[in-house]
Design a protein around this motif. Structure first.
Motif, PDB file in Angstrom:
ATOM      1  N   LYS A  25      -5.064 -10.838 -40.141  1.00 25.99           N
ATOM      2  CA  LYS A  25      -3.852 -10.034 -40.335  1.00 25.99           C
ATOM      3  C   LYS A  25      -3.621  -9.097 -39.149  1.00 25.99           C
ATOM      4  O   LYS A  25      -2.493  -8.927 -38.694  1.00 25.99           O
ATOM      5  CB  LYS A  25      -3.947  -9.224 -41.634  1.00 25.99           C
ATOM      6  CG  LYS A  25      -3.759 -10.051 -42.868  1.00 25.99           C
ATOM      7  CD  LYS A  25      -3.787  -9.184 -44.111  1.00 25.99           C
ATOM      8  CE  LYS A  25      -3.578 -10.042 -45.339  1.00 25.99           C
ATOM      9  NZ  LYS A  25      -3.503  -9.243 -46.563  1.00 25.99           N
ATOM     10  N   GLN A  28      -2.461 -11.167 -36.254  1.00 22.24           N
ATOM     11  CA  GLN A  28      -1.125 -11.688 -36.540  1.00 22.24           C
ATOM     12  C   GLN A  28      -0.066 -10.670 -36.122  1.00 22.24           C
ATOM     13  O   GLN A  28       0.926 -11.023 -35.484  1.00 22.24           O
ATOM     14  CB  GLN A  28      -1.006 -12.008 -38.036  1.00 22.24           C
ATOM     15  CG  GLN A  28       0.332 -12.570 -38.445  1.00 22.24           C
ATOM     16  CD  GLN A  28       0.392 -12.855 -39.932  1.00 22.24           C
ATOM     17  OE1 GLN A  28      -0.310 -12.251 -40.741  1.00 22.24           O
ATOM     18  NE2 GLN A  28       1.233 -13.793 -40.314  1.00 22.24           N
ATOM     19  N   THR A  29      -0.309  -9.413 -36.428  1.00 19.53           N
ATOM     20  CA  THR A  29       0.610  -8.352 -36.053  1.00 19.53           C
ATOM     21  C   THR A  29       0.635  -8.161 -34.539  1.00 19.53           C
ATOM     22  O   THR A  29       1.703  -8.078 -33.926  1.00 19.53           O
ATOM     23  CB  THR A  29       0.213  -7.031 -36.754  1.00 19.53           C
ATOM     24  OG1 THR A  29       0.214  -7.250 -38.167  1.00 19.53           O
ATOM     25  CG2 THR A  29       1.161  -5.909 -36.411  1.00 19.53           C
ATOM     26  N   LYS A  32       2.346 -11.286 -32.762  1.00 16.23           N
ATOM     27  CA  LYS A  32       3.643 -11.752 -33.264  1.00 16.23           C
ATOM     28  C   LYS A  32       4.668 -11.911 -32.150  1.00 16.23           C
ATOM     29  O   LYS A  32       5.401 -12.891 -32.097  1.00 16.23           O
ATOM     30  CB  LYS A  32       4.155 -10.786 -34.328  1.00 16.23           C
ATOM     31  CG  LYS A  32       5.396 -11.248 -35.022  1.00 16.23           C
ATOM     32  CD  LYS A  32       5.787 -10.299 -36.136  1.00 16.23           C
ATOM     33  CE  LYS A  32       6.977 -10.873 -36.876  1.00 16.23           C
ATOM     34  NZ  LYS A  32       7.306 -10.077 -38.049  1.00 16.23           N
ATOM     35  N   ALA A 116      -2.926  -2.535 -29.789  1.00 11.48           N
ATOM     36  CA  ALA A 116      -3.106  -2.601 -31.244  1.00 11.48           C
ATOM     37  C   ALA A 116      -4.455  -2.007 -31.645  1.00 11.48           C
ATOM     38  O   ALA A 116      -4.559  -1.289 -32.640  1.00 11.48           O
ATOM     39  CB  ALA A 116      -2.985  -4.042 -31.733  1.00 11.48           C
TER      40      ALA A 116
END
Length: 146
Positions: A25, A28-29, A32, A116
């Protein structure tokens, strides 16, 4: 091990499974913008470290079978990240190479992942220690099943 050690909440395998789901997850962020999945990202990491790998080399490094790796490579090729071609010296070998665009996107992708991580609550020292312990555990488990 004690009987309570066998409870679900005390199972390392369950904890690692949940960590894997959370990493997916998280990535994925972070990925993206580039339309990359986590498995595609690890393929790209491998190629950014060493371009022009055979399918066999790539599979060994990522610990993926060719039937899992091939669809990933096809999608990355369609998206313009890499090419697959036969080695002229040995037609049996499939060579995976970065495209100019795939190589050029390296710094942007890595910067996005770094940003991130910086924006998360991940303690980098704990992360490094967990990585060390996890790699040791993988080695021990590999030795015990081979």
């Amino acid at each position: 091990m004690e009987p309570n050690d066998m409870n679900l909440a005390n199972q390392l395998c369950f904890s690692v499974y949940n960590a894997t789901r959370m990493f997916n997850k998280f990535y994925q962020t972070a990925l993206k913008t580039f339309d990359l999945t986590y498995p595609q990202y690890i393929v790209m990491l491998s190629l950014w470290e060493q371009d022009n790998q055979t399918l066999n080399q790539l599979g060994k490094q990522l610990n993926l079978e060719s039937n899992t790796l091939t669809p990933l490579l096809k999608r990355l090729e369609t998206a313009g990240w890499l090419t697959r071609h036969r080695d002229p010296a040995d037609k049996r070998q499939l060579v995976v190479s970065l495209t100019v665009d795939g190589a050029a996107k390296r710094d942007c992708v890595l910067a996005a992942v770094t940003d991130a991580i910086k924006g998360s609550h991940i303690d980098i020292e704990k992360y490094r220690e967990a990585l060390k312990i996890n790699n040791e555990l993988i080695s021990e488990l590999t030795d015990s099943i081979e």
